[in-house]
Motif scaffolding. Structure first.
Motif, short mmCIF file in Angstrom:
data_model
loop_
_atom_site.label_atom_id
_atom_site.label_comp_id
_atom_site.label_asym_id
_atom_site.label_seq_id
_atom_site.Cartn_x
_atom_site.Cartn_y
_atom_site.Cartn_z
N ASP A 1 0.85 -1.18 0.00
CA ASP A 1 0.00 0.00 0.00
C ASP A 1 0.89 1.24 0.00
O ASP A 1 2.11 1.14 0.20
CB ASP A 1 -0.91 0.01 1.24
CG ASP A 1 -2.31 0.53 0.92
OD1 ASP A 1 -2.41 1.49 0.13
OD2 ASP A 1 -3.28 -0.03 1.45
N ASP B 1 -5.10 10.63 4.17
CA ASP B 1 -5.95 9.53 3.68
C ASP B 1 -6.09 8.52 4.82
O ASP B 1 -5.37 7.52 4.87
CB ASP B 1 -5.33 8.89 2.44
CG ASP B 1 -6.24 7.87 1.78
OD1 ASP B 1 -7.19 7.41 2.44
OD2 ASP B 1 -6.00 7.51 0.61
N THR C 1 -6.29 4.65 3.93
CA THR C 1 -5.02 4.04 3.55
C THR C 1 -4.12 3.87 4.77
O THR C 1 -3.49 2.82 4.96
CB THR C 1 -4.31 4.89 2.49
OG1 THR C 1 -5.12 4.95 1.32
CG2 THR C 1 -2.96 4.30 2.13
#
Length: 377
Positions: free
Chosen positions: A140, A149, A152
């Motif tokens: 990732d 984010d 994430t």
């Protein structure tokens, strides 16, 4: 297992320690030359390092003039580091001394088995000094600012927490494709600076997902958001009447996309439907017409992606990696497309195999571990 912090080293002792870690074994004159320091300065630095238990004598070297000099190496108290590849389908790890010696390694497709192996490896390392740092490679984006984010950031945190590493161990996280690119920089064929070396290149990984690790002037390019090389986000398809989708390029070129194309094109007289990309490539290698045509089309798609990367970066070298990307049947089609549409670019297939990511994580872990000793962090 132990972790520790120590007093920071003086500047000269830090230079000597870092150089000895890179050289593995060296005499004081060799260290003086490598660090561009005077012999008295190196002698003082070595006295500091010996007093701290960070270096130890390891024999004697005899020169051509008959003089002998003590040879030094890092001592056990210098410690070790841990590199972990937290992949989609398996967990791999390496425990490495700060001089690069591999102390332990293993891999498993089962997370519970990985827990047991990591715990056993830490128990076996009780004689190897403190665990200085761990580096975990994740599939990732590793965000400089997790608040940018949160979803994430949560996935990355969950991936690290799933390994059950001891809370007192400082952990750094890096993207898995970036780690593979770092491994190519240090361990790949032709590594090194200058003509024929790998000081600037793109590592293009094609497997379950797609991604690129970008090295410019021997430095990894991470980008403002840590997302440099996230080619899955390229707008695709870019064509009249077709709306680009979120990560649609990865859905097309990744292994699941390849298998969708195979299932859609396969006919009854082609035989049993291949179960995975390995089976498709195996049939293509045997001359199966449908499989060969699908592999050729897939190679051309990967080639277009390589062309796009060379149009922006002009790296001179693209290295193909990943479970699909390393397959030799892909190379010819990628090379043909790259030669037809892109700038002159050398194309290679990674020879580091599935170990590329953990090798790169090990290089990063050593850097972090050496810096921890030097700074006392």
């Amino acid at each position: 297992m132990a972790t520790t912090t120590t007093a920071p080293l003086t500047e000269s002792a830090g230079e000597v320690f870092a150089q000895l870690a890179r050289l593995n074994r060296a005499t004081r004159p060799q260290l003086a030359a490598a660090c561009a320091l005077s012999k008295p300065t190196v002698s003082s630095a070595m006295a500091e390092l010996e007093s701290a238990g960070l270096v130890a004598r390891d024999g004697t070297a005899h020169g051509s003039t008959g003089r002998s000099a003590a040879v030094y190496r890092l001592a056990a108290d210098a410690g070790y580091v841990l590199a972990v590849d937290r992949g989609h389908t398996q967990v791999s790890f390496r425990a490495i001394a700060l001089d690069g010696t591999v102390l332990d390694e293993g891999q498993s497709t089962r997370l519970d088995r990985a827990w047991s192996m990591l715990a056993a490896a830490r128990r076996r390392r009780t004689a190897d000094g403190p665990l200085r740092r761990a580096v975990v490679a994740v599939s990732d984006v590793v965000l400089p600012d997790p608040a940018a984010d949160p979803e994430t950031a949560r996935r990355v945190a969950d991936a690290v927490e799933s390994l059950r590493l001891p809370g007192q161990v400082p952990v750094a996280v890096e993207n898995n494709v970036n780690c593979a690119a770092i491994a190519e920089l240090h361990d790949g064929d032709g590594s090194g600076e200058g003509p024929g070396g790998r000081d600037t290149f793109v590592y293009l990984q094609v497997g379950v997902g797609i991604g690129a690790g970008i090295v410019i002037g021997r430095r990894l390019l991470r980008g403002r958001n840590g997302a440099a090389g996230e080619v899955a986000r390229l707008a695709y398809p870019w064509a009249d009447g077709r709306e680009p989708g979120h990560e649609a390029l990865e859905a097309r070129i990744g292994s699941p996309g390849l298998m969708l194309q195979v299932s859609g094109a396969w006919r009854a007289d082609d035989g049993p439907l291949p179960a995975d990309p390995e089976a498709v490539f195996a049939l293509a290698a045997e001359g199966h017409p449908r499989a060969a045509a699908l592999v050729a089309r897939h190679a051309a798609e990967v080639g277009k992606l390589a062309v796009s990367l060379t149009a922006v970066l002009d790296p001179g070298l693209v290295i193909l990696g990943g479970g699909v990307g390393r397959n030799p049947l892909l190379t010819a089609g990628v090379a043909e497309t790259l030669a037809r549409l892109g700038w002159p670019t050398k194309l290679e297939v990674s020879r580091l195999g599935e170990h590329a990511t953990v090798l790169g994580a090990a290089h990063l872990a050593r850097e972090h571990g050496i810096n921890a000793v030097v700074t006392g962090a």
